[in-house]
Design an enzyme around this catalytic site. Structure first.
Site, PDB file in Angstrom:
ATOM      1  N   ARG A  56       0.834  -1.205   0.000  1.00  0.00           N
ATOM      2  CA  ARG A  56       0.000   0.000   0.000  1.00  0.00           C
ATOM      3  C   ARG A  56       0.866   1.251   0.000  1.00  0.00           C
ATOM      4  O   ARG A  56       0.556   2.231  -0.701  1.00  0.00           O
ATOM      5  CB  ARG A  56      -0.918  -0.004   1.223  1.00  0.00           C
ATOM      6  CG  ARG A  56      -1.760   1.261   1.332  1.00  0.00           C
ATOM      7  CD  ARG A  56      -2.686   1.235   2.524  1.00  0.00           C
ATOM      8  NE  ARG A  56      -3.472   2.467   2.596  1.00  0.00           N
ATOM      9  CZ  ARG A  56      -4.454   2.668   3.460  1.00  0.00           C
ATOM     10  NH1 ARG A  56      -4.785   1.722   4.333  1.00  0.00           N
ATOM     11  NH2 ARG A  56      -5.109   3.809   3.459  1.00  0.00           N
TER      12      ARG A  56
ATOM     13  N   ASN B 233     -10.608  -4.551  -1.438  1.00  0.00           N
ATOM     14  CA  ASN B 233     -10.497  -3.539  -2.486  1.00  0.00           C
ATOM     15  C   ASN B 233      -9.541  -3.959  -3.591  1.00  0.00           C
ATOM     16  O   ASN B 233      -8.617  -4.740  -3.350  1.00  0.00           O
ATOM     17  CB  ASN B 233     -10.016  -2.216  -1.878  1.00  0.00           C
ATOM     18  CG  ASN B 233     -11.124  -1.474  -1.180  1.00  0.00           C
ATOM     19  OD1 ASN B 233     -12.229  -1.383  -1.689  1.00  0.00           O
ATOM     20  ND2 ASN B 233     -10.829  -0.933   0.000  1.00  0.00           N
TER      21      ASN B 233
ATOM     22  N   CYS C 163     -19.176  -2.300   0.588  1.00  0.00           N
ATOM     23  CA  CYS C 163     -18.372  -1.132   0.928  1.00  0.00           C
ATOM     24  C   CYS C 163     -19.065  -0.400   2.065  1.00  0.00           C
ATOM     25  O   CYS C 163     -20.289  -0.486   2.214  1.00  0.00           O
ATOM     26  CB  CYS C 163     -18.217  -0.231  -0.295  1.00  0.00           C
ATOM     27  SG  CYS C 163     -17.200   1.242  -0.017  1.00  0.00           S
TER      28      CYS C 163
ATOM     29  N   HIS D  19     -16.526   3.232  -4.933  1.00  0.00           N
ATOM     30  CA  HIS D  19     -15.649   4.394  -4.725  1.00  0.00           C
ATOM     31  C   HIS D  19     -15.824   5.442  -5.825  1.00  0.00           C
ATOM     32  O   HIS D  19     -14.934   6.268  -6.051  1.00  0.00           O
ATOM     33  CB  HIS D  19     -14.178   3.975  -4.606  1.00  0.00           C
ATOM     34  CG  HIS D  19     -13.892   3.251  -3.333  1.00  0.00           C
ATOM     35  ND1 HIS D  19     -12.627   2.868  -2.950  1.00  0.00           N
ATOM     36  CD2 HIS D  19     -14.714   2.844  -2.333  1.00  0.00           C
ATOM     37  CE1 HIS D  19     -12.684   2.247  -1.780  1.00  0.00           C
ATOM     38  NE2 HIS D  19     -13.940   2.228  -1.398  1.00  0.00           N
TER      39      HIS D  19
ATOM     40  N   TYR E 235     -14.358   9.938  -2.307  1.00  0.00           N
ATOM     41  CA  TYR E 235     -13.408   9.530  -3.348  1.00  0.00           C
ATOM     42  C   TYR E 235     -13.506  10.407  -4.596  1.00  0.00           C
ATOM     43  O   TYR E 235     -12.568  10.448  -5.396  1.00  0.00           O
ATOM     44  CB  TYR E 235     -13.633   8.065  -3.731  1.00  0.00           C
ATOM     45  CG  TYR E 235     -13.156   7.102  -2.681  1.00  0.00           C
ATOM     46  CD1 TYR E 235     -11.826   6.687  -2.628  1.00  0.00           C
ATOM     47  CD2 TYR E 235     -14.030   6.617  -1.703  1.00  0.00           C
ATOM     48  CE1 TYR E 235     -11.380   5.812  -1.654  1.00  0.00           C
ATOM     49  CE2 TYR E 235     -13.595   5.745  -0.723  1.00  0.00           C
ATOM     50  CZ  TYR E 235     -12.267   5.345  -0.704  1.00  0.00           C
ATOM     51  OH  TYR E 235     -11.830   4.488   0.272  1.00  0.00           O
TER      52      TYR E 235
END
Length: 421
Positions: free
Chosen positions: A90, A144, A164, A194, A244
């Site tokens: 990440r 995700n 989500c 998102h 987002y």
């Protein structure tokens, strides 16, 4: 009822456990299995999970295992919440895109594509093993990028629904602002994972009074502050976009911000270290307050609601899920995965009708859907050219020079996770 959580060693898991304990009348879990290859984390999280159940008087049994096949055997539902490559991957997703002047984020843009390429093959392997062991089990995906992962699962014929926490977060926030129960708030929620907009906020159900304009009028400043968008932008849009959307509506501003401070991945990694230390305390028997800062708010309540609906034990009749389009949004392919309100039951999910979508939103949805199609092809079949095309199609990239540079960086940083590289 037996539920299995793959990625059960996640620091998120106590949030999920707390929900199972509090909402046991909605979802009467008899056995909960936490599966994770990380033995040390699994022991810490499993110990806290048992203490939470004990404190709240839950009669269910919690077991832990590193053996996936044993863990999913006989499960009624399998929840996926894994992170291939961990926080180290990440950290890379959030940093190397910035070198090309693009947003660095773990679920969208170039970083989101990297995560999809690492994740889809792993999830499909897990799902195949679930199907061999227990073909009737539902797979609930919280991993995700949820839209792409869920599409991969559905395309391969699995009984899967994506989940989500963005929608339930808005539902709870709006309920507080309106002074009503969350159960009384129904969202006209439309988009892709998102990439969603609240186009209506109804009281009492799908046919209830729409109070969105009242919300924006009376609480627009607070909502805008939470989204980090100017209030006039919300007024001009006439809807509430998910947070987002700031990556799209304020791209350059976000890139400058991300380049001037430590990454979210670094913050979360430090938080996880502290959480795991806390989980090891034998006196701790509830989720710590620090967990709220980790993210995933209300995830447990959404997961309980969805699992209860799919397994026939109750749950809300309408829930926001990631599921096949099937003509719901006529400007998208039928096999696209959309995030909308749907009727949920033992036979699966059926999207509710959606009014005509403003071209301002529909156009971006169509663009990102095309990217997701290319991204899934790249995840399934590999190849530098497929990665390049997916990046070129993404509206947060969109220029061939950027796509070339990002392709090289993506492959270089993820080679160990890409069988074809």
């Amino acid at each position: 009822m037996k539920l299995t959580v793959v990625g059960g060693g996640s620091t998120y898991t106590p949030e999920l456990i707390d929900g199972f304990a509090r909402l046991r009348d909605t979802l009467p879990v008899e056995e909960l299995v936490l599966v994770d290859p990380a033995a040390e984390r699994l022991e810490l999280v499993g110990g806290l999970a048992r203490r939470i159940f004990a404190k709240q008087g839950h009669p269910g049994r919690i077991t832990t295992t590193q053996d996936l096949d044993a863990g999913v055997d006989g499960a009624d539902a399998v929840l996926l919440q894994l992170r291939v490559g961990g926080q180290a991957a990440r950290q890379q997703d959030e940093t190397w895109p910035l070198e090309c002047g693009c947003v660095g984020q773990e679920t969208t843009g170039a970083g989101g594509l990297a995560k999809a390429l690492r994740t889809v093959p792993v999830v499909l392997d897990i799902a195949e093993r679930v199907r061999r062991t227990n073909p009737d089990a539902w797979i609930i995906d919280f991993t995700n990028p949820v839209g792409i992962v869920t599409r991969a699962l559905l395309q391969a014929g699995h009984k899967a629904v994506g989940l989500c926490n963005v929608a339930i977060g808005f539902q709870r926030k709006f309920a507080r602002l309106l002074g009503v129960s969350p159960a009384d708030v129904h969202l006209d929620h439309v988009g892709l994972n998102h990439l969603t907009w609240e186009t209506g906020v109804r009281l009492g159900g799908p046919e209830g009074e729409d109070v969105l304009s009242k919300l924006l009028s009376e609480h627009g400043e607070a909502i805008a502050a939470d989204l980090r968008l100017p209030r006039p932008v919300l007024e001009r849009l006439g809807v509430v976009p998910s947070y987002y959307l700031r990556y799209f509506y304020a791209h350059d501003e976000v890139v400058r911000e991300l380049g001037s401070k430590p990454s979210r991945a670094a913050e979360v990694a430090a938080m996880e270290t502290e959480l795991l230390r806390m989980y090891g305390d034998p006196a701790l028997d509830e989720k710590p307050e620090l967990l709220a800062k980790r993210g995933g708010a209300y995830y447990s309540e959404a997961a309980v609601d969805l699992a209860a609906g799919l397994l026939g034990g109750g749950g809300s009749p309408y829930q926001v899920v990631n599921t096949l389009n099937r003509g719901t949004l006529p400007f998208l392919p039928d096999d696209a995965v959309i995030e909308v309100q749907a009727a949920v039951g033992p036979k699966g999910t059926t999207p509710l009708p959606v009014p005509a979508v403003d071209p301002l939103f529909a156009g971006l949805m169509a663009n990102v859907t095309a990217y997701e199609d290319l991204a899934l092809t790249a995840a399934l079949h590999g190849g530098r050219e497929r990665v390049f095309k997916a990046l070129l199609a993404h509206p947060l990239v969109g220029q061939y020079a950027y796509a070339e540079g990002l392709t090289d960086r993506l492959i270089a940083h993820n080679r160990e996770h890409l069988a074809w590289a």
